[in-house]
Design an enzyme around this catalytic site. Structure first.
Site, PDB file in Angstrom:
ATOM      1  N   GLU A  31       9.328  41.919  16.424  1.00  0.00           N
ATOM      2  CA  GLU A  31       7.989  41.185  15.656  1.00  0.00           C
ATOM      3  C   GLU A  31       6.997  40.737  16.774  1.00  0.00           C
ATOM      4  OE1 GLU A  31       7.135  38.384  12.179  1.00  0.00           O
ATOM      5  OE2 GLU A  31       8.767  39.781  12.163  1.00  0.00           O
ATOM      6  N   SER A  66       3.837  41.374   9.533  1.00  0.00           N
ATOM      7  CA  SER A  66       3.694  41.078  10.914  1.00  0.00           C
ATOM      8  C   SER A  66       2.814  42.196  11.515  1.00  0.00           C
ATOM      9  CB  SER A  66       4.743  41.022  11.612  1.00  0.00           C
ATOM     10  OG  SER A  66       5.239  39.766  11.647  1.00  0.00           O
ATOM     11  N   ASP A  93       2.964  42.074  16.654  1.00  0.00           N
ATOM     12  CA  ASP A  93       1.934  41.257  16.517  1.00  0.00           C
ATOM     13  C   ASP A  93       0.836  41.488  17.737  1.00  0.00           C
ATOM     14  OD1 ASP A  93       3.113  40.150  14.487  1.00  0.00           O
ATOM     15  OD2 ASP A  93       3.694  38.273  15.457  1.00  0.00           O
TER      16      ASP A  93
END
Length: 531
Positions: free
Chosen positions: A298, A439, A302
């Site tokens: 994640e 994300s 990002d």
């Protein structure tokens, strides 16, 4: 699945500084901005909801989020003697309604657009009263609390240096000290909750090196073997010259899921996928603790897509929204209702939904990604900036879930969307294909907004700040060319006999699955430069 972003720019970094001392009176500029103005009278014929703050306050966050001890937490028993514990109390703020009015005024097409407040000015406006502070301090003293501090965030921080003191605090809070712990964090789990890490969908393909070479050999859109920065730029009409150039611009992302990016992964990703345009290969500043060990998928996603969409812009990471469609929970009587997510449902957040390509391996029109989150808050009333758009959706949609499943008068989300399916990501030095989630879509939209801020700063204009009022005002004027309208597909919801797993469906104009749609950068830039 939904995501939320907060655009950042260098002139706003000063807001992080701590004020030198208390401000007895609001500064003159704030007094002028707060001059009494007549409030608009709700027009019930147009469906504008009245301001009913009492009714809004009566709603409990429990209507949206479950309160339970996370499964991975475990009890450790009573706190050991002399073990230091910290408690933080948030006090009721003053003049919140005036602040909300001011936010609207500074975020629309008015002569005051962009005249943002400093942190000191916000504190002067909403800080708790002296009576509230004194009352809480005396209340804590009655239970033997020591080392009390009033922080610049206008709360009270308490450190219990004696176990007996913390035990005394069990009575007013109704919880054991500590009831549960995870990674050294202690909470009163009966009345508080923390967001849980969401699992990203990822499908392995054996030797990823072979697939990366195959992608590079066929990396001329519209054909593709997964979403990459080149595909994003092709779909949303960013050229290789659309990169940051303003020295006083910046962008940021926050890591709240106890995941961390690795600088080596970022450098490898830029080497593989960002060769066609100027970019930066490292984060300029990390605020907080950057964890050791394996990188998080994640966190890698990002940072990599924020820095390739908002390319060549100074990036900060603050280290410490959900993949569930409309969500679902059981209400009283065993009936199902949708469960909105937070902070995606906050009226002060620009929330991003998710889409997929209609033809998976072609840069083509977009349809709903079925896990794209959206719906209506049970906590926050519908803000005035979106009333007209939501009313049109509710009155024209051919198929809506039963009214008992959602609160049609609540804050509706998302506001916009972007691709959220089949991304390439580098994590732990391994290129991984077919990663999906908001994300991915959220940093793409955040990077595009950072590019628009960059152009505004180059022209001597203020950054966009809170985007939603201007965004809805813009789209309400019929400038639909700033976004690609997504009109096909539905997201998931409760698996029951009534809705059969289907939530809301996309529709022309705004809808609670993809918002206004996905960005068309040149047209969106042109419209927002005119503010």
């Amino acid at each position: 699945m939904t995501g939320s972003f907060f655009p950042a720019s260098a002139p706003q970094k000063r807001l992080l500084s701590r004020p030198e001392g208390p401000m007895a009176q609001p500064p003159p500029r704030l007094v002028a901005l707060l001059a009494p103005r007549p409030l608009p009278v709700p027009d019930r014929r147009r469906g504008i909801p009245p301001r009913n703050y009492a009714a809004a306050a009566a709603r409990s966050p429990g209507a949206d989020q479950p309160f339970r001890v996370p499964v991975e937490w475990r009890r450790l028993g009573r706190v050991a003697p002399r073990e230091a514990l910290s408690l933080t109390f948030a006090l009721r703020q003053q003049r919140v309604e005036r602040l909300a009015e001011l936010v609207q005024r500074l975020s629309r097409r008015t002569p005051q657009y962009g005249q943002f407040l400093t942190l000191e000015e916000v504190q002067a406006l909403v800080k708790p009263s002296s009576l509230a502070l004194d009352t809480v301090h005396k209340w804590l003293e009655a239970y033997g609390a020591q080392d009390r501090q009033t922080a610049c965030t206008l709360g009270i921080s308490l450190q219990c240096l004696d176990a007996s003191t913390c035990v005394n605090m069990e009575q007013p809070f109704g919880c054991e000290a500590p009831p549960a712990t995870r990674n050294g964090t202690i909470v009163c789990a009966g009345g508080l909750h923390r967001p849980q890490p969401q699992q990203r969908r990822s499908l392995g393909l054996g030797s990823t090196g072979v697939w990366v070479k195959a992608w590079q050999a066929a990396a001329i859109p519209p054909f593709h073997l997964g979403v990459t920065p080149a595909v994003i730029r092709k779909r949303y009409n960013l050229t290789d010259a659309d990169v940051g150039a303003a020295a006083n611009n910046s962008q940021a992302c926050a890591q709240f899921l106890e995941q961390y990016f690795h600088p080596a992964d970022l450098a490898e990703f830029m080497h593989l996928f960002a060769g066609g345009f100027p970019h930066r290969s490292s984060v300029d500043q990390v605020i907080g603790r950057q964890g050791k060990g394996k990188a998080g998928l994640e966190a890698s996603l990002d940072v990599e897509y924020l820095m390739t969409t908002g390319a060549n812009i100074s990036t900060w990471v603050f280290s410490n929204t959900g993949d569930s469609g409309a969500g679902c929970r059981k209400a009283s009587g065993g009936k199902h209702v949708f469960r909105p997510s937070f902070p995606a449902s906050s009226p002060y957040v620009t929330t991003v939904g998710g889409t997929s390509f209609e033809h998976p391996f072609l840069v083509s029109a977009e349809v709903v990604d079925y896990i794209s989150g959206g719906g209506f808050s049970n906590v926050f009333p519908m803000p005035s900036y979106q009333v007209s758009a939501v009313k049109e959706f509710l009155s024209t949609s051919p198929k809506l879930p039963p009214a008992s499943y959602y609160n049609s008068s609540g804050r509706a989300y998302p506001d916009v969307a972007a691709l959220s399916d089949n991304y390439w990501v580098v994590t732990n030095r391994i290129p991984m294909p077919w990663v999906s989630g908001t994300s991915a879509s959220t940093p793409v939209v955040g990077g595009i907004v950072a590019l628009i801020n960059d152009r505004r700063l180059q022209q001597g204009r203020p950054p966009l700040g809170f985007l939603n009022p201007a965004l809805y005002q813009l789209q309400g004027q019929g400038r639909s060319s700033a976004f690609y309208d997504v009109t096909q597909g539905c997201h998931l919801s409760c698996l029951d006999a009534t809705v059969e797993g289907q939530g809301f469906c996309a529709a022309p104009s705004w809808d609670p699955v993809t918002g206004w749609g996905t960005p068309n950068f040149p047209e969106l830039l042109r419209a927002l430069l005119a503010l």
